[in-house]
Design an enzyme around this catalytic site. Sequence first.
Site, PDB file in Angstrom:
ATOM      1  CB  SER A   1      -0.905   0.020   1.238  1.00  0.00           C
ATOM      2  OG  SER A   1      -1.703   1.186   1.269  1.00  0.00           O
ATOM      3  NE  ARG A   2      -1.128   4.971  -4.079  1.00  0.00           N
ATOM      4  CZ  ARG A   2      -1.926   5.746  -4.809  1.00  0.00           C
ATOM      5  NH1 ARG A   2      -1.409   6.609  -5.659  1.00  0.00           N
ATOM      6  NH2 ARG A   2      -3.239   5.644  -4.693  1.00  0.00           N
TER       7      ARG A   2
ATOM      8  CG  ASP B   1     -18.629   0.391  -4.020  1.00  0.00           C
ATOM      9  OD1 ASP B   1     -17.576  -0.089  -4.473  1.00  0.00           O
ATOM     10  OD2 ASP B   1     -18.911   0.403  -2.797  1.00  0.00           O
TER      11      ASP B   1
ATOM     12  CE  LYS C   1     -18.581  -4.466  -2.787  1.00  0.00           C
ATOM     13  NZ  LYS C   1     -19.119  -3.128  -3.085  1.00  0.00           N
TER      14      LYS C   1
END
Length: 306
Positions: A36-37, A168, A90
């Site tokens: 992760s950044r 979403d 998802k």
Amino acid sequence: MTRTKVALVGIGKIAIDQHVPALNASPDWELAATVSRKGSVPGVPAFTDFATFLAERPDVPVVSLCMPPAPRFDYAQAALLAGRHVMLEKPPGATLAEVHALTALAAAKGLGIYATWHSRMAHAVAPAKAWLKDKTIKSAHITWREDVRKWHPGQDWVFEPGGMGVFDPGINALSILTEVLPRPVHLTKAILEFPSNRQTPIAARLTFSGQVTADFDWRQEGLQTWDITVETDSGSLALRMGGNVLEIDGKAVAGESTIMGEYPALYARMAELVRTGTSDIDLAPMVHVADALTLGRREVTDAFQF
């Protein structure tokens, strides 16, 4: 029992709230690395660059991708090319074509890929499917209304192309619908509300074949609503709490009032796929979203700000 090492890529809200607790409680998995950044998990080796992780950690055979759908294809493709099994949050990609390409690549490499639908793992979905199996469906309706500020605080990507907007969460309802109905339905009409300053819808009203309708809205404050009701020739069914509580003719008969069983079930399924060298890809929920964006009539509504 030896646990399989897995890397979690994309350490945001869903990773911290759901993936990490599910992995920590699982007898099948060891969270061996994160990528992760910005985010990390205490006590777990952290990388900020995916290529560096792939080069330095060949001992981690499985990658679970939790970042937004738009950049996910490149990560999944790189993981498969590096010989890693892939688990997809998802929706499994930004487009159907992306997921078809990943499925073909996984097959060619002899690797497993899993397009997860966490709401299908809700406690009452399986008993609802079993009850509906021999019923004639007269009508069905989805009411899926929640507060985007609560679930995606400040996350502008959900309103950018590929972010899907209200679909979403709405795709969670569609994943349940496509699982429990004894016969498939198809979209016939959609009305999509777009904030004047955004690229994806904040609300949607859908009409399907078979007298099936849906109402999605991302502006509901207070109590959140995740309900699916079905009228049949033998009574009525309702799934409450996102598929976790089943009611038959108004009486609760199965399920639990919690959403915390979904991700443990996903990781148990992924462990099975890795052991058997198989994949699990069902794009039916995503097809309905693509159809809605194709057929949908656009209506402009008030500008939205976090």
